[in-house]
Design a protein around this motif. Sequence first.
Motif, short mmCIF file in Angstrom:
data_model
loop_
_atom_site.label_atom_id
_atom_site.label_comp_id
_atom_site.label_asym_id
_atom_site.label_seq_id
_atom_site.Cartn_x
_atom_site.Cartn_y
_atom_site.Cartn_z
N HIS A 66 0.82 -1.21 0.00
CA HIS A 66 0.00 0.00 0.00
C HIS A 66 0.86 1.26 0.00
N GLU A 67 1.06 1.89 1.17
CA GLU A 67 1.69 3.21 1.18
C GLU A 67 3.22 3.13 1.02
N LEU A 68 3.78 4.23 0.51
CA LEU A 68 5.22 4.34 0.24
C LEU A 68 5.78 5.60 0.89
N ALA A 69 7.10 5.59 1.10
CA ALA A 69 7.80 6.80 1.57
C ALA A 69 9.25 6.73 1.11
N THR A 70 9.78 7.86 0.64
CA THR A 70 11.18 7.90 0.22
C THR A 70 12.05 8.41 1.36
N SER A 71 13.30 7.94 1.38
CA SER A 71 14.24 8.35 2.42
C SER A 71 14.66 9.80 2.22
N PRO A 72 15.10 10.49 3.29
CA PRO A 72 15.49 11.89 3.16
C PRO A 72 16.57 12.13 2.12
N ASP A 73 17.49 11.17 1.92
CA ASP A 73 18.54 11.35 0.91
C ASP A 73 18.12 10.88 -0.47
N GLY A 74 16.90 10.36 -0.60
CA GLY A 74 16.38 9.94 -1.89
C GLY A 74 16.93 8.64 -2.42
N LEU A 75 17.72 7.94 -1.63
CA LEU A 75 18.37 6.72 -2.12
C LEU A 75 17.53 5.46 -1.92
N HIS A 76 16.51 5.54 -1.07
CA HIS A 76 15.70 4.35 -0.78
C HIS A 76 14.22 4.71 -0.71
N VAL A 77 13.40 3.69 -0.89
CA VAL A 77 11.96 3.84 -0.73
C VAL A 77 11.49 2.72 0.19
N ALA A 78 10.61 3.07 1.13
CA ALA A 78 10.05 2.11 2.08
C ALA A 78 8.62 1.79 1.69
N LEU A 79 8.29 0.50 1.76
CA LEU A 79 6.99 0.01 1.31
C LEU A 79 6.28 -0.69 2.46
N ALA A 80 5.06 -0.26 2.77
CA ALA A 80 4.25 -0.90 3.80
C ALA A 80 3.50 -2.07 3.17
N CYS A 81 3.80 -3.27 3.64
CA CYS A 81 3.23 -4.50 3.06
C CYS A 81 1.96 -4.86 3.83
N TYR A 82 0.85 -4.28 3.41
CA TYR A 82 -0.41 -4.36 4.13
C TYR A 82 -0.95 -5.78 4.21
N GLY A 83 -0.61 -6.60 3.24
CA GLY A 83 -1.07 -7.99 3.26
C GLY A 83 -0.24 -8.89 4.14
N GLY A 84 0.76 -8.34 4.81
CA GLY A 84 1.65 -9.14 5.65
C GLY A 84 2.03 -8.41 6.92
N THR A 85 3.32 -8.49 7.26
CA THR A 85 3.77 -7.94 8.53
C THR A 85 5.03 -7.09 8.40
N THR A 86 5.48 -6.79 7.19
CA THR A 86 6.78 -6.16 7.04
C THR A 86 6.74 -4.78 6.42
N VAL A 87 7.80 -4.02 6.70
CA VAL A 87 8.16 -2.82 5.94
C VAL A 87 9.41 -3.19 5.15
N ASP A 88 9.32 -3.10 3.83
CA ASP A 88 10.42 -3.50 2.96
C ASP A 88 11.08 -2.27 2.35
N ILE A 89 12.41 -2.31 2.27
CA ILE A 89 13.20 -1.19 1.79
C ILE A 89 13.83 -1.56 0.44
N PHE A 90 13.73 -0.64 -0.53
CA PHE A 90 14.28 -0.85 -1.87
C PHE A 90 15.16 0.34 -2.24
N ARG A 91 16.17 0.09 -3.06
CA ARG A 91 16.95 1.20 -3.61
C ARG A 91 16.14 1.89 -4.69
N THR A 92 16.17 3.22 -4.70
CA THR A 92 15.42 3.95 -5.71
C THR A 92 16.06 3.83 -7.09
N SER A 93 17.36 3.57 -7.15
CA SER A 93 18.05 3.52 -8.44
C SER A 93 17.60 2.33 -9.28
N ASP A 94 17.47 1.15 -8.67
CA ASP A 94 17.17 -0.05 -9.44
C ASP A 94 16.09 -0.91 -8.80
N LEU A 95 15.44 -0.42 -7.74
CA LEU A 95 14.40 -1.13 -7.00
C LEU A 95 14.88 -2.45 -6.42
#
Length: 336
Positions: A66-95
């Motif tokens: 569901h919801e997303l948020a980018t890191s202050p330095d713009g290098l990562h994006v955090a993803l709220a996994c509403y169907g589960g229990t985790t917050v997953d972090i991805f690099r913005t450059s290549d996901l």
Amino acid sequence: MKLGLAGGLLLTVLAGCAPSAAPQSTGAQAMAPTLFVAAKRGNTLSKVDLATGKELLRLPSCTNPHELATSPDGLHVALACYGGTTVDIFRTSDLKPVASYDLGENARPHGIVWHANGRIYVTAEGRQEIVEIAALVHHLIPPPIRYATGQQGSHMLAVSPDARTAWTTDLGSRTVTRIDLVTRRAPLSVMVGEEPEGISLSPDGKTLWVSARGSNQAFALDPQTMAVRKTAATGRFPLRIAVRPQGDVAVTSDLQDGSLSVIDTATAKVIRTIPVSGPAEAQARFQVTILWSADGSRIYVAETASDTVAEVDYASGKVLRRLPGGEGGDGMAILP
């Protein structure tokens, strides 16, 4: 590698993906304005180049993101996994996935803020909590801090600029809750309309805006006393509300009308209605999340049923184009 941490949080760091201290050349500094979209039916994360309107990447993410948020330095994006229990972090450059934070049984993470202080704040709806995470600190992750809301369905989230206070909209309890992140005094919950869901703090931190989808209203609240200062009648089913970066207006996403209500924040009056799809196509488009560009000139509207994101020019109210967003695109984040 999995590390067990006090407080029930598990961190999974993927080998070779730990962030470096210095920004890499593939980071946000080298990127054009970029939109990230979480697709809740397709279980994917997409990256869209806003200069060209082209989808650059679409990769598998997690169940029902569901919801997303980018890191202050713009290098990562955090993803709220509403169907589960985790917050997953991805690099913005290549996901590429970097880390996964498990918030515990039945967490159902949803609303998420990656604060300027570097910490992630996320609602754990199924646990009636806000969880604060110190993310991506070279494997030395302190225990999470948990704040009980005491309310059912704590769904969306806002955090003050000084990170002293957070607020949730609680769909199940029909309340809005103030959480003190510093003194840990008891939460303060107030009933606001029917099914309050959308929430947005004014840029100066002095007004909390809430949209109640069940009563077709938007409310201006005092962020500390939680008293309702003003009420505005909106379009039908205002699922989200977002204050423009300049602070002059708030906009609600009126799902049943396929439109946006523009509210003057000084008077709490609707001064314009912007048609996005219109009533005839409202169900076929099913608009949900709204997001302002950093300069306040564009509004991005996630249309989950048509798998598109409408880009709206705020000044003219015209839909400029429709961007790809994956199957059931919902959560959005933007890098200027």
